[in-house]
Design a protein around this motif. Structure first.
Motif, PDB file in Angstrom:
ATOM      1  N   THR A 130     -11.618  -2.294   2.905  1.00  0.00           N
ATOM      2  CA  THR A 130     -11.460  -0.860   2.732  1.00  0.00           C
ATOM      3  C   THR A 130     -11.554  -0.117   4.060  1.00  0.00           C
ATOM      4  O   THR A 130     -10.791   0.832   4.312  1.00  0.00           O
ATOM      5  CB  THR A 130     -12.525  -0.325   1.752  1.00  0.00           C
ATOM      6  OG1 THR A 130     -12.362  -0.974   0.477  1.00  0.00           O
ATOM      7  CG2 THR A 130     -12.398   1.179   1.573  1.00  0.00           C
ATOM      8  N   TRP A 146      -4.954   6.342   0.468  1.00  0.00           N
ATOM      9  CA  TRP A 146      -4.059   5.221   0.236  1.00  0.00           C
ATOM     10  C   TRP A 146      -4.360   4.588  -1.117  1.00  0.00           C
ATOM     11  O   TRP A 146      -5.427   4.814  -1.693  1.00  0.00           O
ATOM     12  CB  TRP A 146      -4.219   4.161   1.336  1.00  0.00           C
ATOM     13  CG  TRP A 146      -5.651   3.704   1.515  1.00  0.00           C
ATOM     14  CD1 TRP A 146      -6.584   4.280   2.322  1.00  0.00           C
ATOM     15  CD2 TRP A 146      -6.319   2.638   0.830  1.00  0.00           C
ATOM     16  NE1 TRP A 146      -7.797   3.634   2.208  1.00  0.00           N
ATOM     17  CE2 TRP A 146      -7.649   2.605   1.298  1.00  0.00           C
ATOM     18  CE3 TRP A 146      -5.923   1.693  -0.105  1.00  0.00           C
ATOM     19  CZ2 TRP A 146      -8.581   1.676   0.842  1.00  0.00           C
ATOM     20  CZ3 TRP A 146      -6.839   0.760  -0.558  1.00  0.00           C
ATOM     21  CH2 TRP A 146      -8.152   0.767  -0.076  1.00  0.00           C
ATOM     22  N   ARG A 147      -3.414   3.807  -1.612  1.00  0.00           N
ATOM     23  CA  ARG A 147      -3.595   3.108  -2.885  1.00  0.00           C
ATOM     24  C   ARG A 147      -2.926   1.738  -2.799  1.00  0.00           C
ATOM     25  O   ARG A 147      -1.767   1.636  -2.378  1.00  0.00           O
ATOM     26  CB  ARG A 147      -2.984   3.916  -4.028  1.00  0.00           C
ATOM     27  CG  ARG A 147      -3.089   3.261  -5.397  1.00  0.00           C
ATOM     28  CD  ARG A 147      -3.069   4.318  -6.488  1.00  0.00           C
ATOM     29  NE  ARG A 147      -1.889   5.135  -6.444  1.00  0.00           N
ATOM     30  CZ  ARG A 147      -0.797   4.958  -7.231  1.00  0.00           C
ATOM     31  NH1 ARG A 147      -0.797   3.969  -8.109  1.00  0.00           N
ATOM     32  NH2 ARG A 147       0.235   5.753  -7.156  1.00  0.00           N
ATOM     33  N   THR A 148      -3.652   0.697  -3.190  1.00  0.00           N
ATOM     34  CA  THR A 148      -3.066  -0.640  -3.229  1.00  0.00           C
ATOM     35  C   THR A 148      -2.194  -0.767  -4.468  1.00  0.00           C
ATOM     36  O   THR A 148      -2.650  -0.556  -5.594  1.00  0.00           O
ATOM     37  CB  THR A 148      -4.159  -1.726  -3.250  1.00  0.00           C
ATOM     38  OG1 THR A 148      -4.932  -1.639  -2.045  1.00  0.00           O
ATOM     39  CG2 THR A 148      -3.546  -3.113  -3.333  1.00  0.00           C
ATOM     40  N   LEU A 149      -0.926  -1.129  -4.258  1.00  0.00           N
ATOM     41  CA  LEU A 149       0.018  -1.281  -5.359  1.00  0.00           C
ATOM     42  C   LEU A 149       0.110  -2.715  -5.859  1.00  0.00           C
ATOM     43  O   LEU A 149       0.343  -2.953  -7.044  1.00  0.00           O
ATOM     44  CB  LEU A 149       1.419  -0.826  -4.912  1.00  0.00           C
ATOM     45  CG  LEU A 149       1.530   0.593  -4.342  1.00  0.00           C
ATOM     46  CD1 LEU A 149       2.962   0.858  -3.875  1.00  0.00           C
ATOM     47  CD2 LEU A 149       1.101   1.617  -5.384  1.00  0.00           C
ATOM     48  N   VAL A 200       0.846  -1.198   0.000  1.00  0.00           N
ATOM     49  CA  VAL A 200       0.000   0.000   0.000  1.00  0.00           C
ATOM     50  C   VAL A 200       0.879   1.245   0.000  1.00  0.00           C
ATOM     51  O   VAL A 200       1.889   1.303   0.721  1.00  0.00           O
ATOM     52  CB  VAL A 200      -0.919   0.012   1.250  1.00  0.00           C
ATOM     53  CG1 VAL A 200      -1.695   1.323   1.339  1.00  0.00           C
ATOM     54  CG2 VAL A 200      -1.882  -1.172   1.209  1.00  0.00           C
ATOM     55  N   ARG A 201       0.488   2.216  -0.778  1.00  0.00           N
ATOM     56  CA  ARG A 201       1.129   3.533  -0.724  1.00  0.00           C
ATOM     57  C   ARG A 201       0.246   4.463   0.103  1.00  0.00           C
ATOM     58  O   ARG A 201      -0.967   4.567  -0.130  1.00  0.00           O
ATOM     59  CB  ARG A 201       1.309   4.109  -2.129  1.00  0.00           C
ATOM     60  CG  ARG A 201       1.867   5.536  -2.116  1.00  0.00           C
ATOM     61  CD  ARG A 201       2.195   6.043  -3.499  1.00  0.00           C
ATOM     62  NE  ARG A 201       2.681   7.420  -3.436  1.00  0.00           N
ATOM     63  CZ  ARG A 201       3.304   8.056  -4.420  1.00  0.00           C
ATOM     64  NH1 ARG A 201       3.526   7.416  -5.563  1.00  0.00           N
ATOM     65  NH2 ARG A 201       3.706   9.301  -4.277  1.00  0.00           N
ATOM     66  N   GLY A 202       0.845   5.124   1.081  1.00  0.00           N
ATOM     67  CA  GLY A 202       0.092   6.036   1.929  1.00  0.00           C
ATOM     68  C   GLY A 202       0.927   6.457   3.124  1.00  0.00           C
ATOM     69  O   GLY A 202       2.155   6.309   3.138  1.00  0.00           O
TER      70      GLY A 202
END
Length: 506
Positions: A361, A373-376, A303-305
């Motif tokens: 979520t 956030w974004r799931t990579l 995750v990016r965040g």
């Protein structure tokens, strides 16, 4: 630790071992191209020489098995098997000999009192016994079942009790360290609790007694890929082996559905039989009991965040730690661990989260902020067998059928699941395969056909390169055997040849 430099030379001139069953050009199939299958191909080349034909079948489009990475913004992140202990002699030496770069993963600091001393002593005792494996294998020792190995080196009792019970017997109480550090390490490594067997639990804690952790800068899967290249194996990707059947010519036919993949003098299975779906049809043989070890489901999510301090009740201004591990008191949490892998230029982090279930979520909103956030990357793994205590005799055999050349690399994984353990199992299977192939109709001693694997050694320190009282002397020789040029798989996969001389720092 003192260092020595060992030059490993390709032995292109030694006389080939005699093969009673397979004549001059044995054909061997390896099913699976993870670290077990790739190192099996490597050791088969060592044991059988350049004349052997080694075919490796892999259901996925690339080698590596449970070693898998992904790339984001020019950085490589490990989504499967992530870290390697420097005391793991095979993995450490193989990575170096293949020219791969070792780098340190993020570190975690711990602070405990005398209970840490007792734990270190307990781990050291088990590690000394484990390290004797290398000397035994250098002497040609093989085992037909996991119980034979663990009994030989004095670790069989560890398989029959939980890590919690073992620590209770060693320390005399259930400590804070057990509930926090030991529990957290087992959740990170196996996604399992302190009810796993003591051998698996203690091996998870080996860095307490010295040594470092590392990962491969180019990706841990590169170890498997390089080993297959040096072995000169013919690679068959996106081929799922569904059956193994004996033939009238004392060979074994591999099947993919109704299609024959070829006939072989020996077969090494380097994939969990619980998951592989392989059917056996071996004339005149009784099928061994099917392995019944359930596997632990693990979700790896990147995750990016930015982690929210409020979620962890961290006071404002104190900053968030780089690693969050779950202790016994936190069993209600969905995640098992959170680790910061990289801080990006804008202040965001790339985090790796382990969990037993998919991360919903709502949880990610709580951890990182709603919509922030974004799931990579996400991968669901059947990562490891559930390693609860068991009588080691319940583990599947390595020699699946008595009197036949079918060898199960992953049998050892039923008690301990680790990259190094699979390489140990792979070398054992290669030794057994050579014994099987060298045996003739008169039952000649297969060990007499063993080639001499010599190394040139020059010490830079004048001292031994071994570590630990149970090291058993010299580190295993990793002599590189080059396969004949012009190879290539029937599926068009290239074979990368290894260098003749490789410098290994031990």
């Amino acid at each position: 630790m003192k260092h020595a430099h060992v030059v490993i030379t390709a032995l292109l001139a030694w006389s080939a071992p005699a093969f009673g069953r397979a004549k001059d050009r044995p054909r061997i199939a390896v099913i699976g191209s993870g670290i077990g299958g790739s190192s099996a191909a490597f050791f088969l080349r060592q044991e059988l020489g350049v004349q052997a034909v080694i075919d490796v079948y892999e259901a996925e489009p690339q080698a590596g098995g449970r070693l898998l990475e992904f790339t984001y913004l020019n950085s490589t992140y490990e989504a499967g098997g992530s870290i390697i202990y420097s005391g793991n002699r095979y993995m450490s030496d193989l990575a170096t000999s293949m020219g791969l770069t070792k780098v340190e993963p993020p570190k975690t600091l711990w602070r405990y009192g005398m209970s840490l001393f007792w734990l270190k002593r307990t781990v050291a005792k088990a590690l000394d016994k484990f390290l004797t494996i290398y000397a035994l294998q250098n002497e040609g020792f093989t085992f037909a079942t996991p119980a034979e190995l663990w009994s030989k080196i004095g670790l069989n009792d560890y398989v029959n009790m939980t890590i919690a019970d073992h620590l209770w017997s060693a320390v005399g109480e259930h400590t804070l360290l057990e509930r926090e550090l030991v529990y957290a390490v087992n959740r990170v490594n196996y996604n399992q609790d302190n009810d796993l067997n003591a051998l698996a639990g203690l091996i998870s804690l080996v860095t307490l007694v010295g040594g470092d952790l590392f990962k491969i800068k180019e990706g841990n899967a590169k170890v498997a890929q390089k080993l297959l290249g040096v072995a000169g194996a013919r690679l068959h990707f996106e081929v799922t082996v569904t059956g193994v059947a004996s033939t009238d010519t004392q060979q074994y036919k591999l099947l993919a559905g109704n299609e024959s993949l070829g006939e072989y003098d020996a077969v090494l299975i380097a994939a969990p039989l619980e998951l592989a779906g392989i059917a056996f049809n071996i004339d005149g043989a009784t099928d061994p009991p099917a392995p019944q070890h359930p596997f632990q489901t693990t979700h790896a999510t990147f995750v990016r965040g930015r982690l929210r301090s409020e979620y962890f009740s961290v006071e404002e201004g104190k900053g968030m730690p780089q690693t969050v591990l779950l202790t016994e008191d936190g069993q209600g949490e969905v995640f098992s661990s959170i680790a910061l892998y990289e801080r990006l230029e804008d202040g965001d982090g790339v985090y790796k989260l382990f969990s037993r279930k998919p991360l919903h979520t709502g949880l990610l909103d709580g951890l990182f902020g709603a919509g922030a956030w974004r799931t990579l990357f996400h991968r669901r793994w059947s990562a490891y067998p559930k390693l609860q205590p068991q009588h080691s005799a319940a583990a599947p055999p390595v020699i699946l059928y008595a009197g036949h050349g079918i060898f199960y690399v992953n049998a050892l994984e039923a008690t301990v699941s680790a990259m190094e353990v699979l390489v140990i199992a792979a070398r054992n299977a290669a030794l057994l395969a050579r014994q099987w192939l060298a045996a003739d109709a008169d039952g000649a001693d297969a060990s007499a056909a063993a080639p001499s694997l010599a190394t040139e050694a020059s010490s830079s320190s004048g001292g031994s390169s071994g570590s630990g009282s149970g090291g058993g002397g010299a580190v295993p020789s990793l002599d590189v055997q080059r396969a004949p040029p012009g190879g290539g798989s029937d599926t068009g996969a290239d074979v990368v040849m290894g260098a003749a001389d490789v410098l290994v720092e031990l």
